[in-house]
Design an enzyme around this catalytic site. Structure first.
Site, PDB file in Angstrom:
ATOM      1  N   GLN A  13     -10.631   1.680   2.584  1.00 42.06           N
ATOM      2  CA  GLN A  13      -9.476   1.548   3.492  1.00 42.06           C
ATOM      3  C   GLN A  13      -9.686   2.486   4.678  1.00 42.06           C
ATOM      4  OE1 GLN A  13      -4.908   2.866   3.289  1.00 42.06           O
ATOM      5  NE2 GLN A  13      -5.332   1.220   1.845  1.00 42.06           N
TER       6      GLN A  13
ATOM      7  N   TYR B 212       2.605   9.942   0.096  1.00 48.17           N
ATOM      8  CA  TYR B 212       3.498   9.343   1.103  1.00 48.17           C
ATOM      9  C   TYR B 212       4.982   9.624   0.826  1.00 48.17           C
ATOM     10  CZ  TYR B 212      -0.393   6.472   2.871  1.00 48.17           C
ATOM     11  OH  TYR B 212      -1.575   6.019   3.404  1.00 48.17           O
TER      12      TYR B 212
ATOM     13  N   ASP C  39       0.834  -1.198   0.000  1.00 51.11           N
ATOM     14  CA  ASP C  39       0.000   0.000   0.000  1.00 51.11           C
ATOM     15  C   ASP C  39       0.871   1.251   0.000  1.00 51.11           C
ATOM     16  OD1 ASP C  39      -2.745   1.301   0.565  1.00 51.11           O
ATOM     17  OD2 ASP C  39      -1.446   2.175   2.093  1.00 51.11           O
TER      18      ASP C  39
ATOM     19  N   TYR D 204      -6.056   0.011   8.005  1.00 44.66           N
ATOM     20  CA  TYR D 204      -4.763   0.687   8.207  1.00 44.66           C
ATOM     21  C   TYR D 204      -4.520   0.911   9.702  1.00 44.66           C
ATOM     22  CZ  TYR D 204      -6.770   5.598   8.138  1.00 44.66           C
ATOM     23  OH  TYR D 204      -7.444   6.773   8.358  1.00 44.66           O
TER      24      TYR D 204
ATOM     25  N   LEU E  60      -1.598  -2.012  13.889  1.00 46.09           N
ATOM     26  CA  LEU E  60      -0.826  -2.192  15.131  1.00 46.09           C
ATOM     27  C   LEU E  60      -1.002  -0.982  16.042  1.00 46.09           C
ATOM     28  CD1 LEU E  60       2.403  -3.691  13.495  1.00 46.09           C
ATOM     29  CD2 LEU E  60       0.667  -4.924  14.817  1.00 46.09           C
TER      30      LEU E  60
HETATM   31  N1  LIG Z   1      -5.672   5.570   3.968  1.00 42.74           N
HETATM   32  C1  LIG Z   1      -5.206   6.316   4.961  1.00 42.74           C
HETATM   33  O1  LIG Z   1      -5.660   7.441   5.220  1.00 42.74           O
HETATM   34  C2  LIG Z   1      -4.062   5.774   5.795  1.00 42.74           C
HETATM   35  C3  LIG Z   1      -3.743   6.390   7.011  1.00 42.74           C
HETATM   36  C4  LIG Z   1      -2.690   5.851   7.766  1.00 42.74           C
HETATM   37  C5  LIG Z   1      -1.997   4.746   7.309  1.00 42.74           C
HETATM   38  N2  LIG Z   1      -2.327   4.175   6.084  1.00 42.74           N
HETATM   39  C6  LIG Z   1      -1.564   2.996   5.576  1.00 42.74           C
HETATM   40  O2  LIG Z   1      -1.498   2.012   6.586  1.00 42.74           O
HETATM   41  C7  LIG Z   1      -0.127   1.667   6.839  1.00 42.74           C
HETATM   42  C8  LIG Z   1       0.062   1.215   8.264  1.00 42.74           C
HETATM   43  O3  LIG Z   1      -0.429   2.170   9.161  1.00 42.74           O
HETATM   44  P1  LIG Z   1       0.490   2.893  10.262  1.00 42.74           P
HETATM   45  O4  LIG Z   1       1.881   2.988   9.777  1.00 42.74           O
HETATM   46  O5  LIG Z   1      -0.259   4.098  10.684  1.00 42.74           O
HETATM   47  O6  LIG Z   1       0.413   1.942  11.515  1.00 42.74           O
HETATM   48  P2  LIG Z   1       0.854   0.457  11.944  1.00 42.74           P
HETATM   49  O7  LIG Z   1       1.159  -0.387  10.787  1.00 42.74           O
HETATM   50  O8  LIG Z   1      -0.199   0.038  12.885  1.00 42.74           O
HETATM   51  O9  LIG Z   1       2.166   0.739  12.794  1.00 42.74           O
HETATM   52  C9  LIG Z   1       3.401   1.005  12.224  1.00 42.74           C
HETATM   53  C10 LIG Z   1       4.421   1.082  13.363  1.00 42.74           C
HETATM   54  O10 LIG Z   1       4.516  -0.179  14.009  1.00 42.74           O
HETATM   55  C11 LIG Z   1       5.877  -0.576  14.090  1.00 42.74           C
HETATM   56  N3  LIG Z   1       5.893  -2.051  13.947  1.00 42.74           N
HETATM   57  C12 LIG Z   1       5.574  -2.788  12.859  1.00 42.74           C
HETATM   58  N4  LIG Z   1       5.688  -4.100  13.135  1.00 42.74           N
HETATM   59  C13 LIG Z   1       6.097  -4.190  14.422  1.00 42.74           C
HETATM   60  C14 LIG Z   1       6.416  -5.269  15.278  1.00 42.74           C
HETATM   61  N5  LIG Z   1       6.308  -6.531  14.865  1.00 42.74           N
HETATM   62  N6  LIG Z   1       6.832  -4.986  16.522  1.00 42.74           N
HETATM   63  C15 LIG Z   1       6.947  -3.724  16.968  1.00 42.74           C
HETATM   64  N7  LIG Z   1       6.657  -2.641  16.202  1.00 42.74           N
HETATM   65  C16 LIG Z   1       6.237  -2.890  14.942  1.00 42.74           C
HETATM   66  C17 LIG Z   1       6.583   0.130  12.980  1.00 42.74           C
HETATM   67  O11 LIG Z   1       7.916   0.379  13.310  1.00 42.74           O
HETATM   68  P3  LIG Z   1       9.153  -0.404  12.599  1.00 42.74           P
HETATM   69  O12 LIG Z   1       9.265   0.158  11.211  1.00 42.74           O
HETATM   70  O13 LIG Z   1      10.316  -0.103  13.454  1.00 42.74           O
HETATM   71  O14 LIG Z   1       8.815  -1.867  12.577  1.00 42.74           O
HETATM   72  C18 LIG Z   1       5.809   1.439  12.885  1.00 42.74           C
HETATM   73  O15 LIG Z   1       6.328   2.381  13.793  1.00 42.74           O
HETATM   74  C19 LIG Z   1       0.634   2.940   6.439  1.00 42.74           C
HETATM   75  O16 LIG Z   1       1.984   2.694   6.180  1.00 42.74           O
HETATM   76  C20 LIG Z   1      -0.137   3.334   5.190  1.00 42.74           C
HETATM   77  O17 LIG Z   1       0.283   2.536   4.087  1.00 42.74           O
HETATM   78  C21 LIG Z   1      -3.358   4.648   5.358  1.00 42.74           C
END
Ligand SMILES: NC(=O)c1ccc[n+]([C@@H]2O[C@H](COP(=O)([O-])OP(=O)(O)OC[C@H]3O[C@@H](n4cnc5c(N)ncnc54)[C@H](OP(=O)(O)O)[C@@H]3O)[C@@H](O)[C@H]2O)c1
Length: 313
Positions: free
Chosen positions: A204, A96, A91, A232, A235
């Site tokens: 999403q 981004y 994604d 999204y 975690l």
């Molecule tokens: N459509 C929208 O408006 C929207 C909004 C927000 C996000 N998104 C999408 O959703 C994706 C994910 O959302 P998000 O980044 O907000 O949140 P997330 O995936 O819930 O959390 C990401 C965080 O968790 C850490 N992490 C990942 N795996 C881990 C593990 N096994 N143990 C410990 N920490 C871990 C990562 O750090 P490390 O890199 O150090 O592992 C990062 O800091 C985004 O990248 C984007 O593509 C979409």
């Protein structure tokens, strides 16, 4: 490919599927899991889009990648590790700043990736969608997107024109499907009243065990309309305390995996949700990939419900 009602292949189906298609294959153009990986080979959970395309229930987000949070080679290795472990949906979005990074990371394996990008609502007027898509394709180093989403509904005054723009891109082969992001149920209902609005493949939205709001209305609505949800921040987002949760850790210990894997397995448990955790760490990606084949018991789900209750009606 045949799948069960829960969206999960049984072991026999998965083995036959891998033997027939090799180590990395596509179904209806969708990327599917790599064979031979221990974590992914035990009945990986899959999700079906309305057009029959099947994708793994766990993909990889990228909003924070390519920005120096980890060294770039480490993040590239993390993304490729995720691909090799079956997290073949990636994604991204034009805003981004990660599209070029992803283009480099998936170079040479585009056919094995289900690539999702998004257009920002300020860019949809006139021929804006076509121009935004072309720019994303260039940055990603590809000539098509598997799925193209409208990032937010806010500020979009002519949703019918957006649908027309998406359908034109689909007819031209630039995108294989389209969908939306951050839509409410009433906004989805409005979309379905627009001609060809019912071609929308997904919505999403934020969803995790710490943020269960969509269970109130969105998840049931999407299930009724056979529209998978993309979750999204599964975690809890960057800096969240969720992964320090004692119940997640206890359930993880029983399965020999991390709290993160349990949180992700919980998010994708229904077979109607695709979670897109982001990580720039190889070790974290390996932990996360375990969720593809992790099934929580009714007792574990009840224990998690007790600490993170579903929304009240
Ligand atoms: N459509 C929208 O408006 C929207 C909004 C927000 C996000 N998104 C999408 O959703 C994706 C994910 O959302 P998000 O980044 O907000 O949140 P997330 O995936 O819930 O959390 C990401 C965080 O968790 C850490 N992490 C990942 N795996 C881990 C593990 N096994 N143990 C410990 N920490 C871990 C990562 O750090 P490390 O890199 O150090 O592992 C990062 O800091 C985004 O990248 C984007 O593509 C979409």
């Amino acid at each position: 490919m045949k799948s069960t009602d829960t969206g999960q292949l049984n072991r026999r189906e998965f083995n036959c599927f891998c033997v027939a298609l090799g180590s990395l294959a596509t179904v209806s153009g969708a990327a599917v899991v790599a064979a031979g990986d221990a974590a992914a080979a035990d009945a990986p959970r899959m999700v079906k889009f309305p057009d029959g395309t099947v994708v793994p229930a766990l993909g990889q987000g990228s909003a924070g990648l390519g920005k120096g949070r980890h060294p770039a080679p480490v993040e590239e290795e993390a993304l490729r590790t995720g691909l090799s472990l079956g997290m073949t949906l990636i994604d991204t979005a034009e805003v981004y700043g990660s599209e070029e990074f992803i283009g480099r990371a998936i170079a040479g394996q585009r056919g094995g990736v289900f690539l999702v990008s998004k257009v920002w609502p300020n860019h949809v007027a006139g021929d804006g969608i076509a121009r935004a898509c072309e720019a994303s394709l260039k940055r990603l180093g590809t000539d098509y997107l598997d799925l193209y989403l409208l990032h937010w509904p806010n500020g979009v005054t002519n949703l019918a024109a957006v649908v027309t723009g998406f359908e034109s891109l689909r007819a031209a082969g630039k995108i294989r499907a389209w969908g939306v992001s951050n839509f409410s149920v009433s906004q989805l209902e409005g979309l379905l009243r627009i001609p060809r609005g019912d071609h929308c493949a997904t919505n999403q939205v934020p969803y995790s065990i710490a943020d269960r709001g969509i269970e109130h209305d969105m998840l049931p609505w999407c299930e009724r309309h056979a529209m998978p949800v993309m979750a999204y921040s599964p975690l809890g987002g960057a800096g969240s305390n969720l992964l320090r949760d004692a119940t997640l850790a206890r359930v993880g210990a029983a399965h020999g995996c991390s709290a993160a894997a349990v949180a992700l397995a919980w998010t994708i448990r229904s077979g109607h949700v695709i979670a897109i955790p982001e990580s720039g760490s190889v070790a974290h990606v390996k932990e996360n990939a375990i969720a593809l084949s992790l099934t929580l018991t009714p007792q574990e789900l009840a224990a998690l419900d007790a600490v993170h209750p579903p929304p009240r009606r």
